[in-house]
Design an enzyme around this catalytic site. Sequence first.
Site, mmCIF file in Angstrom:
data_model
loop_
_atom_site.group_PDB
_atom_site.id
_atom_site.type_symbol
_atom_site.label_atom_id
_atom_site.label_comp_id
_atom_site.label_asym_id
_atom_site.label_seq_id
_atom_site.Cartn_x
_atom_site.Cartn_y
_atom_site.Cartn_z
ATOM 1 C CG LEU A 385 25.805 -1.959 2.930
ATOM 2 C CD1 LEU A 385 25.007 -3.247 2.884
ATOM 3 C CD2 LEU A 385 25.376 -1.109 4.112
ATOM 4 C CG HIS A 387 35.737 -2.132 -0.280
ATOM 5 N ND1 HIS A 387 37.066 -2.353 -0.487
ATOM 6 C CD2 HIS A 387 35.624 -0.941 0.342
ATOM 7 C CE1 HIS A 387 37.734 -1.321 -0.017
ATOM 8 N NE2 HIS A 387 36.890 -0.452 0.501
ATOM 9 N N GLY A 388 35.714 -5.922 0.236
ATOM 10 C CA GLY A 388 36.802 -6.806 0.651
ATOM 11 C C GLY A 388 37.502 -7.341 -0.563
ATOM 12 C CG PHE A 390 35.889 -12.909 -1.937
ATOM 13 C CD1 PHE A 390 35.837 -14.091 -2.648
ATOM 14 C CD2 PHE A 390 36.639 -12.867 -0.772
ATOM 15 C CE1 PHE A 390 36.522 -15.210 -2.209
ATOM 16 C CE2 PHE A 390 37.326 -13.967 -0.329
ATOM 17 C CZ PHE A 390 37.263 -15.145 -1.048
ATOM 18 C CE LYS A 392 34.013 -1.142 -5.086
ATOM 19 N NZ LYS A 392 33.876 0.047 -5.938
ATOM 20 C CE LYS A 408 31.289 -11.552 -0.498
ATOM 21 N NZ LYS A 408 31.635 -12.409 0.630
ATOM 22 C CG ASP A 505 38.092 -14.861 6.720
ATOM 23 O OD1 ASP A 505 38.948 -14.541 7.573
ATOM 24 O OD2 ASP A 505 37.786 -14.126 5.767
HETATM 25 N N1 ATP Z 1 24.071 -8.347 4.841
HETATM 26 C C1 ATP Z 1 24.852 -7.314 5.122
HETATM 27 N N2 ATP Z 1 24.339 -6.235 5.723
HETATM 28 C C2 ATP Z 1 25.130 -5.170 6.020
HETATM 29 N N3 ATP Z 1 26.449 -5.125 5.771
HETATM 30 C C3 ATP Z 1 27.022 -6.174 5.175
HETATM 31 C C4 ATP Z 1 26.260 -7.328 4.813
HETATM 32 N N4 ATP Z 1 27.097 -8.228 4.243
HETATM 33 C C5 ATP Z 1 28.311 -7.658 4.254
HETATM 34 N N5 ATP Z 1 28.290 -6.434 4.806
HETATM 35 C C6 ATP Z 1 29.436 -5.521 4.981
HETATM 36 O O1 ATP Z 1 30.363 -5.744 3.944
HETATM 37 C C7 ATP Z 1 31.630 -6.132 4.491
HETATM 38 C C8 ATP Z 1 32.280 -7.133 3.545
HETATM 39 O O2 ATP Z 1 31.466 -8.293 3.433
HETATM 40 P P1 ATP Z 1 32.088 -9.727 3.171
HETATM 41 O O3 ATP Z 1 33.009 -10.065 4.296
HETATM 42 O O4 ATP Z 1 31.001 -10.680 2.874
HETATM 43 O O5 ATP Z 1 32.932 -9.423 1.864
HETATM 44 P P2 ATP Z 1 34.346 -9.988 1.432
HETATM 45 O O6 ATP Z 1 34.628 -9.404 0.122
HETATM 46 O O7 ATP Z 1 34.299 -11.463 1.534
HETATM 47 O O8 ATP Z 1 35.289 -9.401 2.550
HETATM 48 P P3 ATP Z 1 36.736 -9.947 2.998
HETATM 49 O O9 ATP Z 1 37.618 -9.889 1.827
HETATM 50 O O10 ATP Z 1 37.140 -8.964 4.081
HETATM 51 O O11 ATP Z 1 36.552 -11.333 3.536
HETATM 52 C C9 ATP Z 1 31.316 -6.692 5.868
HETATM 53 O O12 ATP Z 1 32.388 -6.582 6.769
HETATM 54 C C10 ATP Z 1 30.154 -5.814 6.294
HETATM 55 O O13 ATP Z 1 30.622 -4.612 6.828
#
Ligand code: ATP
Length: 708
Positions: A385, A387-388, A390, A392, A408, A505
């Site tokens: 869905l 990735h960031g 932290f 995927k 996550k 954030d």
């Molecule tokens: N519950 C969900 N349903 C659908 N898509 C989701 C959901 N949770 C997260 N995503 C998708 O995954 C992406 C990354 O999620 P999240 O921000 O929690 O991860 P992260 O690793 O903390 O990202 P970042 O490093 O950008 O802060 C979101 O922008 C969204 O597109």
Amino acid sequence: MNAYKRRRNQAPDWQSYYKNGVPQEVIVIEDSASPRLSPALPAYPSHPIQRCFAPAAPPSMSSPSMNAPLLQPYPFQNHLPSDSRSSRPLSNASSHLSHPYNPWLDYNAALPHPYTTAAPQPPPAPSSAFLVSSSNAIPSYPHPPYVPLSNMPLRPPAQHQAPSAPQLLRPPVSAVHSPAPPSVNQPFPVSPSQPVLPRISLNSSNASYPKMQLPPVQHHHKENQYDLPASYPSFFPSHVSPHQNNGQILPANPVNQKPKEQVNYSSIPNSASTAQAAIPLSPTLAVWLPMTQTNFQPPPTYTYQPSNVTNDSMVVPDPPPPAKPPQPKKRKRNTNSTKKVNCVNVPLVADKLNLNSSVYDDDDGHYKVIPNTNFAERYTVIRLLGHGTFGKVIQCYDQVQGRHVAIKVTRAIPKYREASLIELRVLQTISQNDPTNENKCIELKDYFDYRKHICIVTDLFGWSVFDFLKNNNYIPFSLFHIQSLAHQLFKSVAFLHEIGLVHTDLKPENVLLVSNASKNVRLPYRNYSQKILNNTEIRLIDFGSATFEDEYHSSVVSTRHYRAPEIILGVGWSYPCDIWSLGCIIVELFTGQALFQTHEDNEHLAMMEKVIGPFSYDSISRGSRSTQKFFRTNGSIKYPMSNTPKKSIAYVESLQSLDQLFSSTTSSGITLLLDLLRKIFVYDPAKRITAKEALWHPFFSNALPPNF
Ligand SMILES: Nc1ncnc2c1ncn2[C@@H]1O[C@H](COP(=O)(O)OP(=O)(O)OP(=O)(O)O)[C@@H](O)[C@H]1O
């Protein structure tokens, strides 16, 4: 990294998008029909009051079905956009009144809701005992919307009714569901059930007043005193003796003035049925009104400033407006009642295959997402869905519950595992403090440790607001949708702040649409179509950097574009940094483009000066060491420097000020939004509007009609 995820160069033609006002007509070229009024409904545009509030549209664009007014009349004189005020047809609207015309007296009764069949009702004849104020002395924000006294429900209090828990009214805007036409029974947007503060001038002491009811007061454990619930009006007078005197005017005794906490409320019965509130008219006069909690809710910060009038027998004038709007008091949040989770035990899910990690992890410790594979003995991997930093986020099918979820999967690296434990702790704290998820933060459904990845299971939602913008060629959201999205965001953030959490954030990527279903519409004069969201309901996600206010704060937080000045300057940050980020998000929803597209501190500060205005000496501490590297001795920002690229200088120069950004139309909704943004983009975090205060901003007072 986030900055590079973005493609913000395709500037849409958003200036011309709003140039002629918000368009009145949409052409639906697929999916369901746009909301249309039933043919039986009255022709709304013909109503005299509507005419003066509907924006001027080119004749060729007029459409009876979609020509609902853009805004309801706005009862705050100080904020009333001049175009609306001056164009009001006084003669039509006031012809039935026997006293001087008051623009706010009749609009509730005389203006039909665009979706109701009810014919305009004349307001009840004003009582000779009182006049609804016709002066200009209406205090400015923050203040609840005025509803004319004549429109308050005359509801006698039920006798012996058990005191009910105080019920907080919320401003009227919530998620907007656009495809279905509102029901014909939908109440008028400004109804007596919304916040009410009667505004009265008196010329008789024998007035009878509509019944209202306050939440029950609680008996104090000693001295026969009563504590006022938090939802009580903050103007509850300390300068009048609170005798039960239904509907009578009481001379107050200034000699008996006591601080609010010491007032003896013993004469107020501990019953919702007969509780009353005194509306102070001067230091020496008050009127007692029984109040209902369903029609009264004061704003959280309003404080009544009594005037110095001492003559009891005079007709009491309206209190003068405060010289400047009351400054919001920064109250210490009551985190005592917050249930804070301190540690999280993450259950381990054994890997039955016992494979080498190189099979399922990549070199960065990210889990390899392979569709149709088993995950943690319960889920089937469907797709990636997002990735960031932290980890995927994977869409999985839950074989136990038979539904799709989002998981996550954090990177299998110690520092990210630790970070996800903090996120879990925050998510659990949120769940415990909001078990019914009223505040629309993502809900924790399950969590476990699998193959050295900490996994957080949540409901599956649609695109992020950023993804929607991107998939819509960065075409801005309509004001109607911005109002709904912004209101939900402030509500979620107000809740987080209330329980002592700073998100840190906030950005469009971290705001998920519950559903990204939309319809394609073609706007007049445009040769392209755009997506219009069906449902604006959202969820706030990514609590990986959320910080408890009373715990360790990293020195730098927030994604660059949404970072508040106090974080850049290193003078300490707290809740207000979230408000700044929300301001940046709202502008982005309005323009389609990130407001501060930069990667460098001094350039960022220079951009802020260009968009918002100069940093003033008292706005932010310049004496501290941390700020010295940003400012010259004369107080100007160290930008540009000799090595600053010409491209950067030209870009900063080309930026428009906030006023210019919002000057493309004179719609009063946009004027109100600009006013809200001015209160958000305040350099001094202590003076920035809070989330709770923002919910009471006039921009949210009246639900905007669904014009695109
Ligand atoms: N519950 C969900 N349903 C659908 N898509 C989701 C959901 N949770 C997260 N995503 C998708 O995954 C992406 C990354 O999620 P999240 O921000 O929690 O991860 P992260 O690793 O903390 O990202 P970042 O490093 O950008 O802060 C979101 O922008 C969204 O597109």
